[in-house]
Enzyme design. Sequence first.
Site, PDB file in Angstrom:
ATOM      1  N   TYR A  63      47.266  44.538  60.975  1.00  0.00           N
ATOM      2  CA  TYR A  63      47.525  45.951  61.229  1.00  0.00           C
ATOM      3  C   TYR A  63      47.817  46.230  62.699  1.00  0.00           C
ATOM      4  CZ  TYR A  63      42.610  46.806  62.779  1.00  0.00           C
ATOM      5  OH  TYR A  63      41.402  46.811  63.429  1.00  0.00           O
ATOM      6  N   CYS A  64      48.517  47.349  62.912  1.00  0.00           N
ATOM      7  CA  CYS A  64      48.851  47.803  64.254  1.00  0.00           C
ATOM      8  C   CYS A  64      48.861  49.332  64.239  1.00  0.00           C
ATOM      9  CB  CYS A  64      50.189  47.236  64.714  1.00  0.00           C
ATOM     10  SG  CYS A  64      51.609  47.853  63.787  1.00  0.00           S
ATOM     11  N   ARG A  65      49.601  49.951  65.133  1.00  0.00           N
ATOM     12  CA  ARG A  65      49.644  51.412  65.205  1.00  0.00           C
ATOM     13  C   ARG A  65      50.422  52.008  64.036  1.00  0.00           C
ATOM     14  NH1 ARG A  65      53.374  54.895  67.391  1.00  0.00           N
ATOM     15  NH2 ARG A  65      52.563  56.925  67.968  1.00  0.00           N
TER      16      ARG A  65
END
Length: 101
Positions: A63-65
């Site tokens: 996951y990221c932004r």
Amino acid sequence: MQNITPEEVKERLDKGEQLNLLDVREPHEREEFNIGGIHIPLGQVMMQADELENLKNQEVIVYCRSGNRSGQAAMILETMGFANTKNLSGGMLAWQSKFGQ
């Protein structure tokens, strides 16, 4: 690489399932809000992949932004032999809009 929704991940976490989460955001982003897991910024994924070696045959949820960097990281991991990478659709933006902080 497959996608996984924030709802699916939250449901599994709420059930107490131990997930292999990989946060590929920058440190300042992680400090603001995260859902746990290993932290390796995208630019360091290839160099630090040995830290993930024991997860090669397990599910790894990246996951990221917003889901863009995590998608890139998941593809990198796949080229390195990771068999089951999943990208968190919409990243932390989607997570926070659905569940808050």
